[in-house]
Motif scaffolding. Structure first.
Motif, short mmCIF file in Angstrom:
data_model
loop_
_atom_site.label_atom_id
_atom_site.label_comp_id
_atom_site.label_asym_id
_atom_site.label_seq_id
_atom_site.Cartn_x
_atom_site.Cartn_y
_atom_site.Cartn_z
N ILE A 43 -37.34 -4.19 70.27
CA ILE A 43 -36.64 -5.12 71.05
C ILE A 43 -35.42 -4.71 71.57
O ILE A 43 -35.07 -5.06 72.75
CB ILE A 43 -36.73 -6.49 70.12
CG1 ILE A 43 -38.02 -6.99 69.88
CG2 ILE A 43 -35.70 -7.39 70.57
CD1 ILE A 43 -38.11 -8.09 68.89
N PRO A 44 -34.53 -3.97 70.75
CA PRO A 44 -32.94 -3.73 71.49
C PRO A 44 -33.34 -2.99 72.65
O PRO A 44 -32.69 -3.30 73.58
CB PRO A 44 -32.45 -2.75 70.48
CG PRO A 44 -33.18 -3.27 68.98
CD PRO A 44 -34.45 -3.49 69.38
N ASN A 45 -34.12 -2.14 72.84
CA ASN A 45 -34.26 -1.22 73.96
C ASN A 45 -34.52 -2.19 75.30
O ASN A 45 -33.99 -2.38 76.31
CB ASN A 45 -35.46 -0.37 73.86
CG ASN A 45 -35.70 0.76 75.19
OD1 ASN A 45 -36.52 0.17 75.79
ND2 ASN A 45 -34.97 1.78 75.10
N GLN A 46 -35.61 -2.99 74.82
CA GLN A 46 -36.05 -4.03 76.28
C GLN A 46 -35.10 -5.03 76.69
O GLN A 46 -34.86 -5.08 77.72
CB GLN A 46 -37.38 -4.94 75.66
CG GLN A 46 -38.50 -4.12 75.34
CD GLN A 46 -39.70 -4.88 74.80
OE1 GLN A 46 -39.38 -5.46 73.85
NE2 GLN A 46 -40.87 -4.79 75.62
N VAL A 47 -34.31 -5.39 75.56
CA VAL A 47 -33.08 -6.29 75.83
C VAL A 47 -31.94 -5.82 76.63
O VAL A 47 -31.79 -6.31 77.86
CB VAL A 47 -32.60 -6.98 74.42
CG1 VAL A 47 -31.33 -7.93 74.88
CG2 VAL A 47 -33.63 -7.78 73.79
N PHE A 48 -31.88 -4.34 76.25
CA PHE A 48 -30.67 -3.81 76.76
C PHE A 48 -31.04 -3.46 78.33
O PHE A 48 -30.40 -3.71 79.37
CB PHE A 48 -30.38 -2.43 76.19
CG PHE A 48 -29.53 -1.31 76.74
CD1 PHE A 48 -28.17 -1.73 77.21
CD2 PHE A 48 -30.06 -0.32 77.46
CE1 PHE A 48 -27.49 -0.94 77.80
CE2 PHE A 48 -29.09 0.56 78.03
CZ PHE A 48 -28.01 0.22 78.38
N TRP A 49 -32.23 -2.83 78.62
CA TRP A 49 -32.74 -2.45 79.86
C TRP A 49 -32.95 -3.88 80.76
O TRP A 49 -32.64 -4.03 81.92
CB TRP A 49 -34.16 -1.74 79.79
CG TRP A 49 -33.51 -0.53 79.57
CD1 TRP A 49 -33.81 0.09 78.45
CD2 TRP A 49 -32.71 0.63 80.05
NE1 TRP A 49 -33.50 1.54 78.25
CE2 TRP A 49 -32.88 1.83 79.40
CE3 TRP A 49 -31.96 0.66 81.36
CZ2 TRP A 49 -32.23 2.89 79.49
CZ3 TRP A 49 -31.28 1.70 81.72
CH2 TRP A 49 -31.14 2.87 80.75
N LEU A 50 -33.15 -4.89 80.13
CA LEU A 50 -33.61 -6.25 80.88
C LEU A 50 -32.06 -6.73 81.52
O LEU A 50 -32.08 -6.81 82.43
CB LEU A 50 -34.34 -7.45 79.87
CG LEU A 50 -34.17 -8.62 80.62
CD1 LEU A 50 -35.22 -8.63 81.67
CD2 LEU A 50 -34.71 -9.84 79.53
N THR A 72 -30.87 -4.58 84.32
CA THR A 72 -32.08 -4.92 85.31
C THR A 72 -31.43 -6.18 86.05
O THR A 72 -31.16 -6.42 87.27
CB THR A 72 -33.46 -5.07 85.05
OG1 THR A 72 -33.80 -3.68 84.38
CG2 THR A 72 -34.22 -5.14 86.44
N LEU A 73 -31.11 -7.19 85.18
CA LEU A 73 -30.75 -8.51 85.68
C LEU A 73 -29.38 -8.53 86.52
O LEU A 73 -29.15 -9.22 87.44
CB LEU A 73 -30.77 -9.57 84.71
CG LEU A 73 -32.22 -10.12 84.10
CD1 LEU A 73 -32.04 -11.26 83.03
CD2 LEU A 73 -32.85 -10.72 85.42
N VAL A 107 -28.05 -5.96 87.75
CA VAL A 107 -28.21 -5.23 89.03
C VAL A 107 -29.06 -6.06 90.13
O VAL A 107 -28.32 -6.18 91.29
CB VAL A 107 -28.79 -3.74 88.66
CG1 VAL A 107 -29.18 -3.09 90.09
CG2 VAL A 107 -28.47 -2.84 87.87
N MET A 108 -29.80 -6.60 89.69
CA MET A 108 -30.57 -7.64 90.68
C MET A 108 -29.48 -8.67 91.19
O MET A 108 -29.74 -8.96 92.34
CB MET A 108 -31.76 -8.19 89.96
CG MET A 108 -33.03 -7.39 89.99
SD MET A 108 -34.59 -8.37 89.41
CE MET A 108 -35.72 -6.85 90.13
#
Lengths: 256, 187, 78
Positions: free
Chosen positions: B36-43, B46-47, B49-50
């Motif tokens: 979960i930490p990995n996904q949250v961090f990259w999310l 990404t958000l 940057v977008m």
């Protein structure tokens, strides 16, 4: 997602259906543990969605043509679609949330659509991802509402059109439903995506075990794939329009 | 899946606690707390940057393009409206000129008709008069001829009657013969 | 996870949980059918209500997805 399946199939354990293997998060380089900073397939597919976004919204619109090119008109289509939605649902006050809503929509839409590519990884099928999105929306709505309306924001829990006796009961229900919002908001998106992808994988498992008769599950996969394309677009739309509906509570006039 | 989990020993690999020795998922990957930490961090990355791409570059650009296009279309429509009005005015002027020319032509035609009619009437009257005069002259000469012929007939009849009376042996009284012939001719 | 009986219960429970999806199907069909009935009566008002249609379908469908989630949890997570 593929390597796990192949290894399972190599065991020769009959009907080998592993619908959840496609959701595994793996490091892209090496086999080390997944730390919060590790570059994983999540990173890869999120980066691809950023690249697509850049291509569609920056590269395609670089000519700023009065007569748009094909890709530019696609970008304008998305712009107009979300802009109208924000203006219609949230009202004129909510127009300043347009970039925020647009970011949410484009991320979910691109992630859903990229996830439909075979062998890809669907970032939005993970509850962790959708929960962050939904909690962000929840916090935004709550904080903006409290900032804009002050204590009057809590008035939306006090249904003034109901009989006085019922109002405390309704207030409890309204509060509960308010706090359940991020839960249903995130599980709706993640659950839909996970369910669709798992169903396709289950049918693929049937196809592997049925020999010649596997044309039936393969045809079913084609049909479900079409449905999933629709679901991917509709769920992005639904998540976005619900965001707009919630934002209306915070910035617009009370609709109770 | 479940029976495998129950019967096979789970080998803790370097990959983590959510994946078994064959690379398959243990339970639901969505609930694996390790990832979960990995996904949250990259999310979040990404958000952000977008959001920056969209709010700094893309949306203002598309908004400007759309506004510019709207302005162009509005201008073009206004120009088209102006041209349309000009065309309508030109058509009105043309129709007016046409109507004027028509009435003018009708007037000229009427005048010409009246002139011709006058000439015609005069010529007709003149011809009528000439014809009438000629007819009267002819009648007069016919009457003269007739009178001449009557006299000649009387003379012939008197002479013939005298000759007949003389041939029959009588002496012809000129007066009596003349009276008898006149009576006969009248009868 | 204690033997065959637990496994049996797990699978039966997962199967029972999917019954909830039928409810979601009824709900979605109800919404879509009523929308169509209303749209045929007043076609000019239909396009403006498309957003409400999708929001309604989403709310109905979410509850079905919850029961599907319970089935998945029983199958894979318990």
């Amino acid at each position: 997602m593929a390597t796990g399946t192949e290894e399972h199939a190599a065991e020769g354990s009959g009907l080998a259906i592993h619908p959840m293997d496609q959701f595994i998060v793996k490091p892209l380089f090496g086999d080390g543990p997944v730390h919060w900073y590790t570059v994983t397939n999540v990173t890869l597919w999120m980066a691809i969605s950023i690249v697509v976004l850049l291509g569609l919204f920056v590269l395609a619109t670089r000519h700023r043509g009065i007569i748009p090119s094909r890709l530019q008109s696609v970008a304008e289509l998305f712009y107009g679609f979300i802009h109208n939605m924000v203006e219609e649902v949230t009202g004129h006050e909510g127009a300043k949330f347009f970039p925020y809503v647009m970011t949410l929509f484009m991320f979910i839409f691109l992630a859903n659509m990229l996830g439909l590519i075979p062998m890809s990884f669907t970032t939005t099928s993970h509850i962790a991802v959708t929960a962050v999105l939904a909690v962000t929306v929840f916090l935004t709505v709550t904080l903006v509402g409290l900032y804009r309306k002050g204590i009057g924001f809590l008035g939306m829990f006090w249904v003034s059109s109901a009989p006085l006796v019922l109002r405390p009961v309704l207030a409890v229900i309204e509060v509960i439903s308010y706090f359940v919002r991020p839960l249903s908001h995130s599980i709706r998106l993640g659950g839909n995506l996970m369910a669709g992808h798992a169903v396709i994988k289950v049918f693929a498992g049937f196809a592997g075990a049925m020999g010649v008769a596997s044309v039936v599950p393969i045809a079913a996969i084609a049909a479900i794939y079409g449905l999933e394309t629709l679901v991917a677009a509709v769920q992005a739309y639904v998540f976005t329009i619900l965001t707009c509906v919630y934002l209306r509570d915070a910035v617009g006039e009370a609709h109770h | 899946m479940g029976d495998k989990m129950a019967t096979e020993p789970i080998l803790e690999e370097a990959a983590g606690v959510c994946v078994n020795a064959h690379g398959g998922a243990i339970g639901m990957p969505q609930l694996c707390a390790e990832w979960i930490p990995n996904q949250v961090f990259w999310l979040v990355v990404t958000l952000i940057v977008m959001f920056l791409i969209l709010s700094r570059i893309a949306l203002p650009r598309i908004g400007a393009v759309l506004a510019e296009r709207k302005g162009t279309i509005t201008n073009d429509l206004a120009a088209a409206e102006e041209l349309k009005q000009k065309a309508a005015a030109a058509e009105r002027a043309y129709n007016e000129a046409l109507a004027n020319a028509r009435t003018e032509a009708a007037k000229i035609v009427a005048a010409a008709k009246a002139d011709i009619q006058k000439d015609l009437d005069a010529a007709t009257a003149k011809a009528d008069a000439e014809i009438a005069a000629k007819a009267a002259q002819s009648e007069a000469s016919i009457a003269e001829i007739r009178a001449g012929a009557m006299e000649a007939v009387q003379a012939v009849a008197k002479d013939t009657a005298k000759e007949l009376v003389a041939a029959l042996g009588g002496s012809a009284d000129a007066k009596a013969v003349t009276a008898a012939v006149a009576a006969r001719l009248k009868g | 996870m204690e033997g065959e009986l637990a496994l049996l219960g797990k699978y039966i429970g997962a199967g029972l949980a999917t019954i909830g999806l039928g409810g979601a199907g009824i709900g979605v069909g109800h919404i879509a059918g009523n929308f169509l009935a209303g749209a045929l009566r007043n076609p000019s008002a239909a396009p403006s209500q498309m957003a409400n249609l999708f929001v309604g379908i989403a709310f109905a469908e979410a509850l079905g997805i919850f029961s599907f989630l319970v089935a998945l949890l029983l199958m894979f997570a318990v």
